[in-house]
Design a protein around this motif. Structure first.
Motif, PDB file in Angstrom:
ATOM      1  N   ARG A 388       0.876  -1.036   0.168  1.00  0.00           N
ATOM      2  CA  ARG A 388       0.119   0.097  -0.077  1.00  0.00           C
ATOM      3  C   ARG A 388       0.907   1.137   0.204  1.00  0.00           C
ATOM      4  O   ARG A 388       0.627   2.292  -1.022  1.00  0.00           O
ATOM      5  N   ARG A 389       1.751   1.248   0.881  1.00  0.00           N
ATOM      6  CA  ARG A 389       2.487   2.706   1.240  1.00  0.00           C
ATOM      7  C   ARG A 389       3.657   2.888   0.388  1.00  0.00           C
ATOM      8  O   ARG A 389       4.091   3.684   0.100  1.00  0.00           O
ATOM      9  N   GLY A 390       4.257   1.495  -0.364  1.00  0.00           N
ATOM     10  CA  GLY A 390       5.301   1.632  -1.331  1.00  0.00           C
ATOM     11  C   GLY A 390       5.734   0.165  -1.611  1.00  0.00           C
ATOM     12  O   GLY A 390       4.930  -0.778  -1.425  1.00  0.00           O
ATOM     13  N   LEU A 391       6.788   0.011  -2.139  1.00  0.00           N
ATOM     14  CA  LEU A 391       7.339  -1.211  -2.639  1.00  0.00           C
ATOM     15  C   LEU A 391       7.964  -2.043  -1.400  1.00  0.00           C
ATOM     16  O   LEU A 391       9.042  -1.516  -0.734  1.00  0.00           O
ATOM     17  N   GLU A 392       7.398  -3.227  -1.229  1.00  0.00           N
ATOM     18  CA  GLU A 392       7.992  -3.852  -0.038  1.00  0.00           C
ATOM     19  C   GLU A 392       9.374  -4.493  -0.359  1.00  0.00           C
ATOM     20  O   GLU A 392       9.287  -5.012  -1.488  1.00  0.00           O
ATOM     21  N   VAL A 393      10.360  -4.070   0.274  1.00  0.00           N
ATOM     22  CA  VAL A 393      11.623  -4.805  -0.188  1.00  0.00           C
ATOM     23  C   VAL A 393      12.596  -5.857   0.959  1.00  0.00           C
ATOM     24  O   VAL A 393      12.062  -5.853   2.198  1.00  0.00           O
ATOM     25  N   GLN A 394      13.120  -6.402   0.286  1.00  0.00           N
ATOM     26  CA  GLN A 394      13.860  -7.497   1.291  1.00  0.00           C
ATOM     27  C   GLN A 394      15.134  -6.797   1.907  1.00  0.00           C
ATOM     28  O   GLN A 394      15.230  -5.525   1.797  1.00  0.00           O
ATOM     29  N   GLU A 395      15.684  -7.571   2.876  1.00  0.00           N
ATOM     30  CA  GLU A 395      16.741  -6.776   3.655  1.00  0.00           C
ATOM     31  C   GLU A 395      17.983  -6.290   2.678  1.00  0.00           C
ATOM     32  O   GLU A 395      18.544  -5.635   3.360  1.00  0.00           O
ATOM     33  N   ASN A 396      17.803  -6.688   1.472  1.00  0.00           N
ATOM     34  CA  ASN A 396      19.035  -6.052   0.500  1.00  0.00           C
ATOM     35  C   ASN A 396      18.476  -5.138  -0.254  1.00  0.00           C
ATOM     36  O   ASN A 396      19.121  -4.702  -1.123  1.00  0.00           O
ATOM     37  N   LEU A 397      17.294  -4.499   0.078  1.00  0.00           N
ATOM     38  CA  LEU A 397      16.513  -3.494  -0.741  1.00  0.00           C
ATOM     39  C   LEU A 397      15.990  -4.118  -2.247  1.00  0.00           C
ATOM     40  O   LEU A 397      15.420  -3.180  -3.070  1.00  0.00           O
ATOM     41  N   LEU A 398      16.064  -5.343  -2.330  1.00  0.00           N
ATOM     42  CA  LEU A 398      15.586  -5.851  -3.685  1.00  0.00           C
ATOM     43  C   LEU A 398      13.996  -5.848  -3.473  1.00  0.00           C
ATOM     44  O   LEU A 398      13.581  -6.510  -2.404  1.00  0.00           O
ATOM     45  N   VAL A 399      13.391  -5.347  -4.322  1.00  0.00           N
ATOM     46  CA  VAL A 399      11.829  -5.538  -4.278  1.00  0.00           C
ATOM     47  C   VAL A 399      11.349  -6.761  -4.138  1.00  0.00           C
ATOM     48  O   VAL A 399      11.589  -7.680  -5.172  1.00  0.00           O
ATOM     49  N   ASN A 400      10.709  -7.069  -3.153  1.00  0.00           N
ATOM     50  CA  ASN A 400       9.870  -8.723  -3.251  1.00  0.00           C
ATOM     51  C   ASN A 400       9.389  -8.979  -4.347  1.00  0.00           C
ATOM     52  O   ASN A 400       8.476  -8.350  -5.068  1.00  0.00           O
ATOM     53  N   GLY A 401       9.702 -10.164  -4.784  1.00  0.00           N
ATOM     54  CA  GLY A 401       9.168 -10.586  -6.015  1.00  0.00           C
ATOM     55  C   GLY A 401       9.853 -10.431  -7.489  1.00  0.00           C
ATOM     56  O   GLY A 401       9.576 -10.789  -8.464  1.00  0.00           O
ATOM     57  N   SER A 402      11.091  -9.500  -7.245  1.00  0.00           N
ATOM     58  CA  SER A 402      11.693  -9.250  -8.263  1.00  0.00           C
ATOM     59  C   SER A 402      13.118  -9.686  -7.945  1.00  0.00           C
ATOM     60  O   SER A 402      13.719  -9.832  -7.034  1.00  0.00           O
ATOM     61  N   LYS A 403      13.832  -9.779  -9.014  1.00  0.00           N
ATOM     62  CA  LYS A 403      15.348 -10.251  -9.038  1.00  0.00           C
ATOM     63  C   LYS A 403      16.313  -8.851  -9.719  1.00  0.00           C
ATOM     64  O   LYS A 403      17.545  -8.984  -9.554  1.00  0.00           O
ATOM     65  N   ASN A 404      15.595  -7.975  -9.973  1.00  0.00           N
ATOM     66  CA  ASN A 404      16.623  -6.972 -10.598  1.00  0.00           C
ATOM     67  C   ASN A 404      15.948  -5.446 -10.207  1.00  0.00           C
ATOM     68  O   ASN A 404      16.531  -4.735 -11.040  1.00  0.00           O
ATOM     69  N   ILE A 405      14.995  -5.169  -9.482  1.00  0.00           N
ATOM     70  CA  ILE A 405      14.390  -4.060  -9.339  1.00  0.00           C
ATOM     71  C   ILE A 405      14.579  -3.772  -7.619  1.00  0.00           C
ATOM     72  O   ILE A 405      14.142  -4.607  -6.629  1.00  0.00           O
ATOM     73  N   PHE A 406      15.346  -2.730  -7.334  1.00  0.00           N
ATOM     74  CA  PHE A 406      15.687  -2.217  -5.917  1.00  0.00           C
ATOM     75  C   PHE A 406      14.853  -1.167  -5.899  1.00  0.00           C
ATOM     76  O   PHE A 406      14.624  -0.116  -6.834  1.00  0.00           O
ATOM     77  N   ALA A 407      14.635  -0.795  -4.507  1.00  0.00           N
ATOM     78  CA  ALA A 407      13.946   0.359  -4.249  1.00  0.00           C
ATOM     79  C   ALA A 407      14.565   1.405  -3.007  1.00  0.00           C
ATOM     80  O   ALA A 407      14.774   0.444  -1.855  1.00  0.00           O
ATOM     81  N   VAL A 408      14.862   2.434  -3.196  1.00  0.00           N
ATOM     82  CA  VAL A 408      15.310   3.152  -1.910  1.00  0.00           C
ATOM     83  C   VAL A 408      14.341   4.345  -1.717  1.00  0.00           C
ATOM     84  O   VAL A 408      13.970   4.859  -2.495  1.00  0.00           O
ATOM     85  N   GLY A 409      14.648   4.866  -0.435  1.00  0.00           N
ATOM     86  CA  GLY A 409      13.898   6.033   0.017  1.00  0.00           C
ATOM     87  C   GLY A 409      12.394   5.903   0.426  1.00  0.00           C
ATOM     88  O   GLY A 409      11.783   4.721   0.767  1.00  0.00           O
ATOM     89  N   ASP A 410      11.731   7.162  -0.099  1.00  0.00           N
ATOM     90  CA  ASP A 410      10.188   7.245   0.449  1.00  0.00           C
ATOM     91  C   ASP A 410       9.524   6.203  -0.331  1.00  0.00           C
ATOM     92  O   ASP A 410       8.356   5.840  -0.031  1.00  0.00           O
ATOM     93  N   ASN A 411       9.848   5.826  -1.455  1.00  0.00           N
ATOM     94  CA  ASN A 411       8.964   4.810  -2.104  1.00  0.00           C
ATOM     95  C   ASN A 411       9.259   3.211  -1.827  1.00  0.00           C
ATOM     96  O   ASN A 411       8.617   2.246  -2.397  1.00  0.00           O
ATOM     97  N   ALA A 412      10.080   3.245  -1.072  1.00  0.00           N
ATOM     98  CA  ALA A 412      10.375   1.729  -0.400  1.00  0.00           C
ATOM     99  C   ALA A 412       9.846   1.504   1.088  1.00  0.00           C
ATOM    100  O   ALA A 412      10.006   2.267   1.978  1.00  0.00           O
TER     101      ALA A 412
END
Ligand SMILES: Cc1cc2nc3c(=O)[nH]c(=O)nc-3n(C[C@H](O)[C@H](O)[C@H](O)COP(=O)(O)OP(=O)(O)OC[C@H]3O[C@@H](n4cnc5c(N)ncnc54)[C@H](O)[C@@H]3O)c2cc1C
Ligand SMILES: NC(=O)c1ccc[n+]([C@@H]2O[C@H](COP(=O)([O-])OP(=O)(O)OC[C@H]3O[C@@H](n4cnc5c(N)ncnc54)[C@H](O)[C@@H]3O)[C@@H](O)[C@H]2O)c1
Length: 542
Positions: A388-412
């Motif tokens: 809801r609030r942004g892209l949910e990321v794993q502990e390495n900032l990789l977007v959950n469900g992706s192998k090549n999209i990372f998210a940082v900052g307010d959108n993560a």
């Protein structure tokens, strides 16, 4: 587009159109003459027109097909393509730290400068000049001399994980000035797709109105430079209009009423700066107007600045009240009309009273929500379906469900507050991840072949890539009247907690140290000197 490997004043296009990945788009006019666009793979299309051409299909009222251009920077080298979305805290901290000799870096943002947001509340009244707190992207890109760094002044409109591209829409017209390679060739508002091997999403967030009627139409936000200019223009115009009206006229009172909604740091700092202008500048040349200006700070919770400890929030409240800002606590704005708003205050017995507050200037600072490009991505990745609030990321900032999209900052969504220090640290960390991957390129394949989140974590762990660890350096907020509150920490250890004039100078020094460029730091220091000597520059049109 700027390429730091060449003369940056010579805006060059070093892009290749990847013909084998051409996609077909269908563009039609519907009955209401609105244009809609959809894209499908070229393979699936019955007969793909030549790339970049516009043809017609039968059937609709004036319908035609077009093939969006696919731009692929890594075709000219064997370095992975990293596309970075945004030019804020996350994106620029990433750009500053990424090793461009190992990656082709392309930055896409509609804003061709970085904005130092912590001093944005100082700009509407001219304490600090808007130009002092922005830094062109090119100034950061020029420092990357070891490889290709490109910048497109464009808005990313869609992330397409199924084909590893981002659809971008040009903000301005671009044309090739030199070189024989094909240029991007998209006109204003045209779209094309940028191919990525890795995507770093750092598009931040946008102001949240919670759907409250009238806010979008009549309220002003404070998130970007243009918001600052708009607030100043309206406030100064209201002061001048009020000056034409006799004392006691209700319209004069309305024009001189400023309502700031949201008692978070944005609202508090903005209210404090406005009150400073009234007390330190307006009082000198329009004393009778100055004494009638009334600032209301409306907050739904029982306290302002709720991220600080109680001792500091109580101090902050007392400072604001001393400077004659009227605090309306436990009060939520529910409706906004052109000249007044309606707010509901919760009483101690649990019942509510409704108040109407006429206003001349309304500043809306109730926090953020995810941007459309981010919410549009949720349904495309099953693991993000409940986000809801942004892209949910794993502990390495990789977007959950992706192998090549990372998210940082307010959108993560990584479990931290949406702050500049979080975005900055996440971006620095991510550059270390990219550095480790480039030192051992087999990680690229291992990551691509990982079956699930657990396997991804194993790949990272095996290659010595540790999870992101945030170090909290504390929080600071300016209150007005040359007073600030601060809680300076290193992780869980607290070094300083206090409020007052000394803290105001600590606040200044620490904010200067956070500024990302020497040029901007120099300009801010110069603004503060100028303030001490000549007071503020607060002109309606500038
Ligand atoms: C007034 C104010 C004061 C603040 N003060 C502080 C402070 O003192 N300390 C602190 O830690 N935090 C502070 N913050 C919070 C801080 O600014 C944010 O947490 C931080 O900016 C987040 O960084 P970001 O890179 O995620 O987003 P941003 O810095 O907002 O950058 C987002 C970027 O993405 C770009 N963009 C938007 N849409 C698209 C798109 N579709 N395609 C491509 N690019 C796009 C934008 O143009 C922008 O360049 C403040 C915020 C505000 C509003
Ligand atoms: N000095 C700093 O460190 C600083 C400065 C600005 C922003 N930031 C960061 O940026 C982020 C956003 O900050 P912000 O201040 O914009 O938002 P925020 O989310 O911190 O505060 C918004 C406030 O608005 C209130 N609110 C919401 N709806 C309301 C309504 N209808 N009526 C009245 N009040 C309402 C909320 O209760 C909340 O207290 C935060 O993470 C903050 O820490 C930090």
């Amino acid at each position: 587009m700027l390429s730091s490997t060449r003369n940056a004043t010579n805006v060059q296009m070093s892009v290749l159109l990847k013909k084998q990945h051409a996609r077909v788009g269908y563009m039609f006019y519907n009955k209401n003459n609105c244009r809609s666009v959809s894209t499908t793979s070229a393979k699936a299309a019955p007969s793909a027109p030549k790339e970049g051409t516009v043809g017609t299909t039968g059937g609709g009222v004036s319908s035609f097909t077009t093939t969006p251009k696919i731009i692929n920077h890594s075709q000219s080298s064997n370095k992975p393509n990293v596309v970075v979305l945004g030019s804020g805290w996350g994106a620029i901290s990433f750009l500053k730290n990424i090793d461009e000799s190992k990656y082709n870096v392309t930055v896409v943002s509609p804003r061709n400068y970085f904005l130092f947001t912590p001093l944005l509340p100082s700009t509407p009244v001219g304490t600090v000049d808007e130009k002092s707190i922005i830094e062109p992207v090119v100034n950061f890109a020029l420092k990357k001399k070891k490889g290709n760094v490109s910048y497109y002044e464009a808005t990313a409109t869609s992330i397409n994980p199924d084909r590893n591209t981002v659809t971008i829409q040009s903000v301005s017209n671009v044309s090739q000035t030199k070189g024989d390679k094909p240029n991007l060739g998209i006109q204003q508002n045209d779209t094309c797709e940028l191919k990525y091997d890795y995507l770093v999403s750092a598009v931040g967030a946008e102001p949240n109105t919670f759907g409250i009627p009238g806010v979008e139409k009549y309220g002003m936000f404070l998130k970007e430079i243009e918001h600052s200019l708009k607030i100043r223009k309206q406030f100064i115009a209201n002061v001048e209009k009020a000056n034409m009206l006799p004392k006691g006229d209700p319209e004069r009172k309305r024009l001189l009423t400023i309502v700031v909604v949201g008692g978070g740091p944005t609202g508090v700092e903005t209210a404090g700066e406005l009150q400073d202008y009234v007390d330190q500048d307006l009082k000198r040349f329009m004393p009778s107007i100055a004494e009638e200006v009334q600032i209301h700070l409306v907050e739904a919770l029982p306290v302002i600045l709720n991220m600080f400890e109680k001792k500091l929030t109580s101090y902050a409240q007392s400072v604001l009240e001393q400077t004659s800002i009227k605090l309306e606590l436990k009060t939520a704005v529910s409706k906004v009309e052109e000249k007044y708003l309606i707010a509901k205050t919760k009483k101690d017995d649990g019942s509510f009273t409704e108040t109407t507050i006429p206003y001349g200037t309304l500043i809306w600072a109730t926090g953020n929500k995810a941007r459309k490009i981010v919410t549009d991505l949720f349904p495309k990745i099953p693991e993000q379906n409940n986000a809801r609030r942004g892209l949910e990321v794993q502990e390495n900032l990789l977007v959950n469900g992706s192998k090549n999209i990372f998210a940082v900052g307010d959108n993560a969504v990584a479990g931290f507050a949406p702050t500049a220090q979080v975005a900055h640290q996440e971006a620095e960390y991510l550059c270390k991840v990219f550095s480790k991957m480039s030192n051992n390129p087999s990680v690229y394949d291992e990551l691509a072949n990982a079956k699930d989140a657990k396997a991804i974590q194993t790949v990272f762990a095996k290659n010595g890539i540790k999870p992101f660890k945030y170090v909290h350096y504390g929080a600071l907020a300016y209150l007005g009247a040359e007073k600030a509150i601060a809680n300076i920490t290193y992780g869980k250890r607290s070094f300083y907690t206090g409020g007052g004039s000394l803290t105001f100078y600590i606040w200044r020094v620490l904010y200067l140290s956070m500024i990302l460029s020497a040029r901007s730091r120099f300009k801010v220091i110069a603004d503060w000197f100028k303030l001490a000597l000549f007071k503020r520059d607060c002109f309606k049109e500038l």
